[in-house]
Enzyme design. Sequence first.
Site, PDB file in Angstrom:
ATOM      1  N   SER A 455       1.013  -1.195  -0.052  1.00 14.56           N
ATOM      2  CA  SER A 455       0.208  -0.081  -0.746  1.00 14.56           C
ATOM      3  C   SER A 455       0.343   1.501   0.259  1.00 14.56           C
ATOM      4  O   SER A 455       1.512   1.628  -0.918  1.00 14.56           O
ATOM      5  CB  SER A 455      -0.883   0.218   0.982  1.00 14.56           C
ATOM      6  OG  SER A 455      -2.121   1.160   1.259  1.00 14.56           O
ATOM      7  N   ASP A 466      10.478   5.728  -9.726  1.00 14.81           N
ATOM      8  CA  ASP A 466       9.675   6.744 -11.171  1.00 14.81           C
ATOM      9  C   ASP A 466      10.606   7.434 -10.817  1.00 14.81           C
ATOM     10  O   ASP A 466      11.135   8.757 -12.329  1.00 14.81           O
ATOM     11  CB  ASP A 466       8.924   7.477 -11.415  1.00 14.81           C
ATOM     12  CG  ASP A 466       7.445   6.073 -11.689  1.00 14.81           C
ATOM     13  OD1 ASP A 466       8.382   4.288 -11.707  1.00 14.81           O
ATOM     14  OD2 ASP A 466       6.526   5.955 -10.444  1.00 14.81           O
ATOM     15  N   LYS A 480      -0.601  -4.542  -3.405  1.00  6.15           N
ATOM     16  CA  LYS A 480      -2.395  -4.588  -2.762  1.00  6.15           C
ATOM     17  C   LYS A 480      -1.535  -2.355  -3.234  1.00  6.15           C
ATOM     18  O   LYS A 480      -1.197  -1.830  -2.946  1.00  6.15           O
ATOM     19  CB  LYS A 480      -2.315  -4.174  -1.012  1.00  6.15           C
ATOM     20  CG  LYS A 480      -3.498  -2.962  -0.641  1.00  6.15           C
ATOM     21  CD  LYS A 480      -4.457  -4.045  -0.871  1.00  6.15           C
ATOM     22  CE  LYS A 480      -5.213  -3.876  -0.028  1.00  6.15           C
ATOM     23  NZ  LYS A 480      -5.952  -1.992  -0.155  1.00  6.15           N
TER      24      LYS A 480
END
Length: 678
Positions: A455, A466, A480
Amino acid sequence: MAALPIAQADVKEVPESELTMTKDLSFDIHKTLFTLRYRHYSPKSLDDDYSSRIFDGYLKVLDPNKIYFTKEDIDGFEKYRNKIDDFLIRRDAEVAFEIFKVFRKRLDDRTKAVRTLIESDFDFTINEKLNIDRDSFEWKTPKQIDDEWRKRIKNDTLQQTMAKTPITEIRENLLRRYDRQRDVIFQLKGEEVFEWFMNSYTTEHGPHTTYMSHVTAENFNISITLSLQGIGAALNTDEDYTVVNRIIKGGPAEKSGSIKAEDKIVAVGQENEEMINVIGWRLNDVVQMIRGDKGTKVRLDVLTGDSAPGSPPERIELVRDIIQLEDQAAKLSYLDVPEGQGSSKYGVISIPSFYSNVRQARRGNGKLVATTRDVKKLIKEAQDNGVEGLALDLRGNGGGLLHEAISLTGLFIDQGPVVQIVGSRPNQRAVEKDLDSSIAYDGPLVVLIDRYSASASEIFAGAMQDYGRALIVGERSFGKGTVQSPEQLREGGRKSTIKYTNAQFFRISGSSTQHKGVIPDLKLNSGREDDEFGERSYDNALPWTETQAANYRAGSLPIGLVSSLSSKHQNRSNVSPAFEYLRKSSDRIFQNKEIKSISLNLEVRQAERDNREQAALSDLNTYRKSLGLEPVTSDTRKDNPLPDEDEHWNKVFHQEAAEILHDYNKHQSALVTKLTNS
């Protein structure tokens, strides 16, 4: 803590007449269908195909091992297979009670038959096996079920015989176990049976979409407000077992070091009371038994995660406590990497969860603690102590507050988007950003993740990847990537709830963390990856997908860096006693998963157990020898833990993170030298 009804001698059975539909339950069907059709992130059509899946799912909930219902029973139920959708549309689930009443009768009959089996004198010299490959189970005739139960009771007896339990005690234990399992079922109220059935419907929308009766909803509310007093372990159900999904930092389980993620809890007992077998029990009932007042004790019989099928459990005792946010706060440690005549210092900040008690602190209820605030302080402390690189340890971090994951990202980037949240409605998209242009740390950075990182942890790690801001190290994360919202279905004193998926997280690159998780740049050479773990192991989990990328300045790690660091880690870990031990432990777990049947011959079974135990001890003692420690036996192992006990393996991973950071710095220095000379 008061004993549960299931542990009392005076069992109050629910009459069959009370196992039926009510106006409240009919309303719940209507409201649930409406919510999932119009508000769920990925709504599904309620048709004959869906009806068939509900049918199979409900039978699996009631009789997962196919040892109560006969093949004739199932053939009789087949008339409902494609009609459940029609029943639900009419707000009717009477079929659930009809099937359940047959199940109660079969279980009652079987419990009586089992009592005779338990008194049997089994011949443990016969070479026969018990099939434990659930994927191969089929519905059987009464005669076949009789033989299956004979083998099961023989196995139950054999297991306790191997643990040197006297036969009279074994029989008493088994009689109590099966009587209690019967009592649990006969005490189920109509709304609890309805809950099982409704979840056969809701889970077809995904593993995190659930219908909750008022009791389950109350437990859910307790857990999300962190007021739970217990052992500090997140639990779930895997087949018949209650399994430890995650150990919560600062809790009794973590502090004891005696129970780990993936361990199975097979029995629970209060202090000075008998142990109660909980195999096959509902998760809520097991949680109720484990929960209790601070300072009280609970005993657990546990099968470790690497136990082979048929192994006897270990007994542990824990003192219940309240888990404070302070116990889960970020912590800083230092590690040195030798280099020539000197050494380089690196810092590791462990972040067990994304937490904050801002609201409570503002009301004067406790000292202010928050992930970003605490980590920022630790970064400054590390810099003041001259570290040459930082690692953030998110292993075992199951998530927490989204805004803390976003603000933590902001400590390492200028400013910009961190995560995208896409809702169920058209054009329902939010890009959550870090708006603070200040950077707390711009040096070499490693982020450690593992299969339990989920999560909010995945959002942070994904953003760091990224932006090219950190090297992600470890193993693939949990996966998740969805958002759930609870909604009360009806007013009044007994409030039922539907918790449903209403949005999905996407990385700023447009990739989802759902199902696939975050793939590390550098995979640690510590064992095989389990393809059946995490979100990807759940039935009906939403698949991985992509969306449009956010407007951000993508970054990447220097060319050749990852391959260089991976090669150096591989060389180092190939000769590391610690990583060799981890790989062998991982191999044993996978070998155990391949076992499809277990012997009911005592001599064979003992030899198999002894061989596995000796192999495990041999691996452990080889590792202990590398640390300069004396060897242990199965009897002395518990009293002779590895150095620093539960912190031992943290230090192993932290030292490797420091080594990787050191390699990172040397790679960059060599690159600068090369560019300067050219």
